[in-house]
Design a protein around this motif. Structure first.
Motif, PDB file in Angstrom:
ATOM      1  N   ILE A 297       0.816  -1.214   0.000  1.00 40.37           N
ATOM      2  CA  ILE A 297       0.000   0.000   0.000  1.00 40.37           C
ATOM      3  C   ILE A 297       0.856   1.273   0.000  1.00 40.37           C
ATOM      4  CG2 ILE A 297      -1.958  -1.138   1.087  1.00 40.37           C
ATOM      5  CD1 ILE A 297      -1.143   0.188   3.739  1.00 40.37           C
ATOM      6  N   GLN A 298       2.116   1.138  -0.403  1.00 42.15           N
ATOM      7  CA  GLN A 298       2.993   2.314  -0.404  1.00 42.15           C
ATOM      8  C   GLN A 298       2.491   3.401  -1.341  1.00 42.15           C
ATOM      9  OE1 GLN A 298       5.581   3.082   1.645  1.00 42.15           O
ATOM     10  NE2 GLN A 298       4.796   1.269   2.693  1.00 42.15           N
ATOM     11  N   LYS A 299       1.951   3.031  -2.497  1.00 45.94           N
ATOM     12  CA  LYS A 299       1.417   4.033  -3.422  1.00 45.94           C
ATOM     13  C   LYS A 299       0.274   4.796  -2.770  1.00 45.94           C
ATOM     14  CE  LYS A 299      -1.006   4.471  -7.857  1.00 45.94           C
ATOM     15  NZ  LYS A 299      -1.511   3.755  -9.061  1.00 45.94           N
ATOM     16  N   THR A 300      -0.596   4.091  -2.081  1.00 47.78           N
ATOM     17  CA  THR A 300      -1.729   4.722  -1.399  1.00 47.78           C
ATOM     18  C   THR A 300      -1.230   5.700  -0.341  1.00 47.78           C
ATOM     19  OG1 THR A 300      -2.881   2.610  -1.697  1.00 47.78           O
ATOM     20  CG2 THR A 300      -3.931   4.244  -0.259  1.00 47.78           C
ATOM     21  N   ARG A 301      -0.244   5.279   0.424  1.00 56.13           N
ATOM     22  CA  ARG A 301       0.332   6.145   1.463  1.00 56.13           C
ATOM     23  C   ARG A 301       0.985   7.376   0.837  1.00 56.13           C
ATOM     24  NH1 ARG A 301       1.640   3.493   6.525  1.00 56.13           N
ATOM     25  NH2 ARG A 301       1.229   1.254   6.502  1.00 56.13           N
ATOM     26  N   HIS A 302       1.765   7.141  -0.220  1.00 54.18           N
ATOM     27  CA  HIS A 302       2.576   8.224  -0.799  1.00 54.18           C
ATOM     28  C   HIS A 302       1.722   9.280  -1.495  1.00 54.18           C
ATOM     29  CE1 HIS A 302       5.892  10.243  -2.797  1.00 54.18           C
ATOM     30  NE2 HIS A 302       5.294  10.047  -3.974  1.00 54.18           N
ATOM     31  N   LEU A 303       0.792   8.851  -2.348  1.00 54.49           N
ATOM     32  CA  LEU A 303       0.013   9.807  -3.131  1.00 54.49           C
ATOM     33  C   LEU A 303      -1.036  10.545  -2.296  1.00 54.49           C
ATOM     34  CD1 LEU A 303      -0.651   8.089  -6.587  1.00 54.49           C
ATOM     35  CD2 LEU A 303       0.917   9.958  -6.062  1.00 54.49           C
ATOM     36  N   LEU A 304      -1.594   9.854  -1.317  1.00 49.33           N
ATOM     37  CA  LEU A 304      -2.725  10.419  -0.580  1.00 49.33           C
ATOM     38  C   LEU A 304      -2.376  10.836   0.843  1.00 49.33           C
ATOM     39  CD1 LEU A 304      -5.505   7.887  -1.663  1.00 49.33           C
ATOM     40  CD2 LEU A 304      -4.874  10.055  -2.748  1.00 49.33           C
ATOM     41  N   GLY A 305      -1.203  10.442   1.317  1.00 46.38           N
ATOM     42  CA  GLY A 305      -0.880  10.710   2.720  1.00 46.38           C
ATOM     43  C   GLY A 305      -1.788   9.935   3.651  1.00 46.38           C
ATOM     44  N   TRP A 306      -2.351   8.844   3.153  1.00 44.66           N
ATOM     45  CA  TRP A 306      -3.278   8.038   3.939  1.00 44.66           C
ATOM     46  C   TRP A 306      -2.545   6.927   4.645  1.00 44.66           C
ATOM     47  CZ3 TRP A 306      -4.323   2.806   3.740  1.00 44.66           C
ATOM     48  CH2 TRP A 306      -5.434   2.371   4.476  1.00 44.66           C
ATOM     49  N   TYR A 307      -2.979   6.599   5.818  1.00 41.82           N
ATOM     50  CA  TYR A 307      -2.444   5.435   6.521  1.00 41.82           C
ATOM     51  C   TYR A 307      -3.577   4.778   7.296  1.00 41.82           C
ATOM     52  CZ  TYR A 307      -2.585   8.402  10.675  1.00 41.82           C
ATOM     53  OH  TYR A 307      -3.004   9.220  11.705  1.00 41.82           O
ATOM     54  N   PRO A 308      -3.484   3.475   7.524  1.00 42.53           N
ATOM     55  CA  PRO A 308      -4.551   2.776   8.262  1.00 42.53           C
ATOM     56  C   PRO A 308      -4.508   3.159   9.737  1.00 42.53           C
ATOM     57  CG  PRO A 308      -2.781   1.257   7.686  1.00 42.53           C
ATOM     58  CD  PRO A 308      -2.464   2.548   7.011  1.00 42.53           C
ATOM     59  N   ALA A 309      -5.447   3.997  10.148  1.00 47.37           N
ATOM     60  CA  ALA A 309      -5.429   4.545  11.511  1.00 47.37           C
ATOM     61  C   ALA A 309      -5.914   3.554  12.554  1.00 47.37           C
ATOM     62  CB  ALA A 309      -6.286   5.811  11.571  1.00 47.37           C
ATOM     63  N   VAL A 310      -6.716   2.567  12.146  1.00 48.75           N
ATOM     64  CA  VAL A 310      -7.264   1.594  13.092  1.00 48.75           C
ATOM     65  C   VAL A 310      -6.396   0.338  13.081  1.00 48.75           C
ATOM     66  CG1 VAL A 310      -9.281   0.198  13.704  1.00 48.75           C
ATOM     67  CG2 VAL A 310      -9.587   2.484  12.728  1.00 48.75           C
ATOM     68  N   SER A 311      -5.929  -0.082  14.244  1.00 50.64           N
ATOM     69  CA  SER A 311      -5.076  -1.261  14.340  1.00 50.64           C
ATOM     70  C   SER A 311      -5.895  -2.535  14.150  1.00 50.64           C
ATOM     71  CB  SER A 311      -4.379  -1.301  15.701  1.00 50.64           C
ATOM     72  OG  SER A 311      -5.319  -1.560  16.742  1.00 50.64           O
ATOM     73  N   VAL A 312      -5.207  -3.600  13.805  1.00 52.04           N
ATOM     74  CA  VAL A 312      -5.874  -4.896  13.654  1.00 52.04           C
ATOM     75  C   VAL A 312      -6.529  -5.311  14.965  1.00 52.04           C
ATOM     76  CG1 VAL A 312      -5.505  -7.353  13.223  1.00 52.04           C
ATOM     77  CG2 VAL A 312      -4.351  -5.647  11.810  1.00 52.04           C
ATOM     78  N   GLU A 313      -5.826  -5.097  16.085  1.00 56.96           N
ATOM     79  CA  GLU A 313      -6.366  -5.491  17.388  1.00 56.96           C
ATOM     80  C   GLU A 313      -7.666  -4.754  17.691  1.00 56.96           C
ATOM     81  OE1 GLU A 313      -2.138  -6.429  17.128  1.00 56.96           O
ATOM     82  OE2 GLU A 313      -3.249  -4.561  16.827  1.00 56.96           O
ATOM     83  N   ASP A 314      -7.672  -3.432  17.473  1.00 57.01           N
ATOM     84  CA  ASP A 314      -8.878  -2.651  17.745  1.00 57.01           C
ATOM     85  C   ASP A 314     -10.014  -3.033  16.805  1.00 57.01           C
ATOM     86  OD1 ASP A 314      -7.597  -1.340  19.795  1.00 57.01           O
ATOM     87  OD2 ASP A 314      -7.196   0.486  18.655  1.00 57.01           O
ATOM     88  N   ALA A 315      -9.674  -3.275  15.536  1.00 60.62           N
ATOM     89  CA  ALA A 315     -10.711  -3.647  14.563  1.00 60.62           C
ATOM     90  C   ALA A 315     -11.307  -5.009  14.892  1.00 60.62           C
ATOM     91  CB  ALA A 315     -10.116  -3.650  13.155  1.00 60.62           C
ATOM     92  N   LEU A 316     -10.474  -5.954  15.306  1.00 64.99           N
ATOM     93  CA  LEU A 316     -10.988  -7.273  15.682  1.00 64.99           C
ATOM     94  C   LEU A 316     -11.824  -7.198  16.949  1.00 64.99           C
ATOM     95  CD1 LEU A 316      -7.978  -9.651  14.911  1.00 64.99           C
ATOM     96  CD2 LEU A 316     -10.184  -9.571  13.728  1.00 64.99           C
ATOM     97  N   ASP A 317     -11.403  -6.370  17.908  1.00 63.02           N
ATOM     98  CA  ASP A 317     -12.193  -6.188  19.130  1.00 63.02           C
ATOM     99  C   ASP A 317     -13.585  -5.658  18.797  1.00 63.02           C
ATOM    100  OD1 ASP A 317     -10.220  -7.122  20.790  1.00 63.02           O
ATOM    101  OD2 ASP A 317      -9.482  -5.141  21.378  1.00 63.02           O
ATOM    102  N   LYS A 318     -13.636  -4.680  17.906  1.00 62.74           N
ATOM    103  CA  LYS A 318     -14.908  -4.079  17.509  1.00 62.74           C
ATOM    104  C   LYS A 318     -15.780  -5.094  16.775  1.00 62.74           C
ATOM    105  CE  LYS A 318     -16.601   0.128  15.206  1.00 62.74           C
ATOM    106  NZ  LYS A 318     -16.171   1.349  14.461  1.00 62.74           N
ATOM    107  N   THR A 319     -15.156  -5.888  15.916  1.00 62.96           N
ATOM    108  CA  THR A 319     -15.881  -6.921  15.167  1.00 62.96           C
ATOM    109  C   THR A 319     -16.427  -7.985  16.104  1.00 62.96           C
ATOM    110  OG1 THR A 319     -14.385  -6.550  13.292  1.00 62.96           O
ATOM    111  CG2 THR A 319     -15.703  -8.571  13.267  1.00 62.96           C
TER     112      THR A 319
END
Length: 327
Positions: A297-319
């Motif tokens: 996802i380096q292209k996504t990060r580089h062009l958009l300045g986007w990064y996955p803000a929610v961790s896997v642990e937090d997302a799994l807890d919520k799920t």
């Protein structure tokens, strides 16, 4: 003309608004004052719980009339599709997928462009890249597509048609290819996996050393929100994940922890699992459980300045919390 020059509030049309991804996008848009979402649903009953405007569309095909729905819209987020299923019942699956995913998408996009829509965001699939990667050799957004099933082929054909349409009309097209999406309300295999773990059923997946990229619903929606207006998104294709790859064994262990149960994983060698799966006619399932599918996802990060803000642990807890509350 850029999207920034469109008078606010921006009218954002979201197809598949009663679905897993589409409903989350509408919910996120509702929280932004300058956005005015229009939720496209199969019937008005599907949109009863939505606070946004609702536009019912019984089916998506080459003949669907979108004129009232896309009128005065600035952006379309096309999340509706005929989705991939593990056991396809149609004899000519590709024809059926094309009716919705290609012909229906192109029809919507043409009417959107004619109505003056500035940007069309197409939720595609990592299946356009392919089904499997070598270990630690992830797919990139610019790899040559290699879909291997009818669903993936239909998504690739839709992408190709949208790029041609963009050149013809000037409407900006943004393509997002998610990996497996999970989050509160997830269905199919991911929900089945949680059910097995919750029941304490011993599973023969304790010794699988693959790597697979996943993306939480929150992280996917955050990328879609960025793509609505970011100038660098125009004309681009993006891959998206949580930024951390897990083996099947690790995923099961982390999910069990989120559910508050012990993971009962038996260390059966992956080669043995693959052998029995093929013998039982479940090669595709074996591939998902034992094979690797990683994305860069380096292209996504580089062009958009986007990064996955929610961790896997937090997302799994919520799920897991939603699963335990409702099931």
């Amino acid at each position: 003309m850029t999207i920034d020059s469109v008078q606010v509030p921006l009218r954002i049309v979201v197809t598949g608004a009663s679905g897993f991804v589409g409903s989350a996008v509408v919910s996120a848009l509702d929280k932004v004052e300058r956005y005015s979402p229009v939720a496209v649903v199969r019937s008005k009953n599907d949109g009863q719980e939505l606070s946004s405007s609702v536009f019912p569309v019984p089916d998506i095909s080459s003949a669907t009339d979108w004129s009232a729905g896309v009128m005065d819209a600035a952006v379309v987020v096309h999340a509706a599709a005929r989705v991939h299923v593990m056991r396809e019942v149609e004899q000519d699956a590709l024809t059926e997928f094309r009716k919705v995913n290609v012909e229906g998408t192109v029809n919507l996009a043409r009417q959107a462009a004619a109505a003056g829509v500035k940007r069309f965001i197409f939720i595609s699939s990592i299946k356009v890249n392919g089904e499997q990667t070598d270990f630690d050799k992830p797919f990139t957004a610019d790899d040559k597509p290699a879909p291997s099933d009818a669903y993936g082929v239909s998504k690739k054909e839709a992408e190709d048609a949208l790029r041609v349409l963009s050149k013809e009309t000037g409407m900006e097209v943004v393509i997002i290819r998610p990996t497996l999406v999970y989050g509160p309300g997830v269905k199919a295999n991911f929900r089945n996996m949680m059910a097995w773990l919750k029941k304490g059923i011993p599973l023969p997946f304790g010794s699988i050393h693959n790597k697979r990229s996943l993306v939480s619903l929150d992280n996917l929606v955050s990328l879609i929100m960025v793509c609505i207006e970011h100038p660098n998104a125009a004309g681009q294709t993006f891959l998206v994940s949580d930024g951390i790859d897990l083996s099947t064994t690790e995923l099961l262990q982390c999910t069990a922890k989120a559910l508050g149960v012990k993971s009962r994983l038996v260390p059966v060698p992956a080669k043995m699992l693959e052998f029995f799966a093929v013998a039982l006619g479940r090669r595709a399932l074996s591939q998902r459980l034992c094979g690797s599918l990683q994305v860069d996802i380096q292209k996504t990060r580089h062009l958009l300045g986007w990064y996955p803000a929610v961790s896997v642990e937090d997302a799994l807890d919520k799920t897991a919390k939603e699963f335990l509350e409702h099931h």
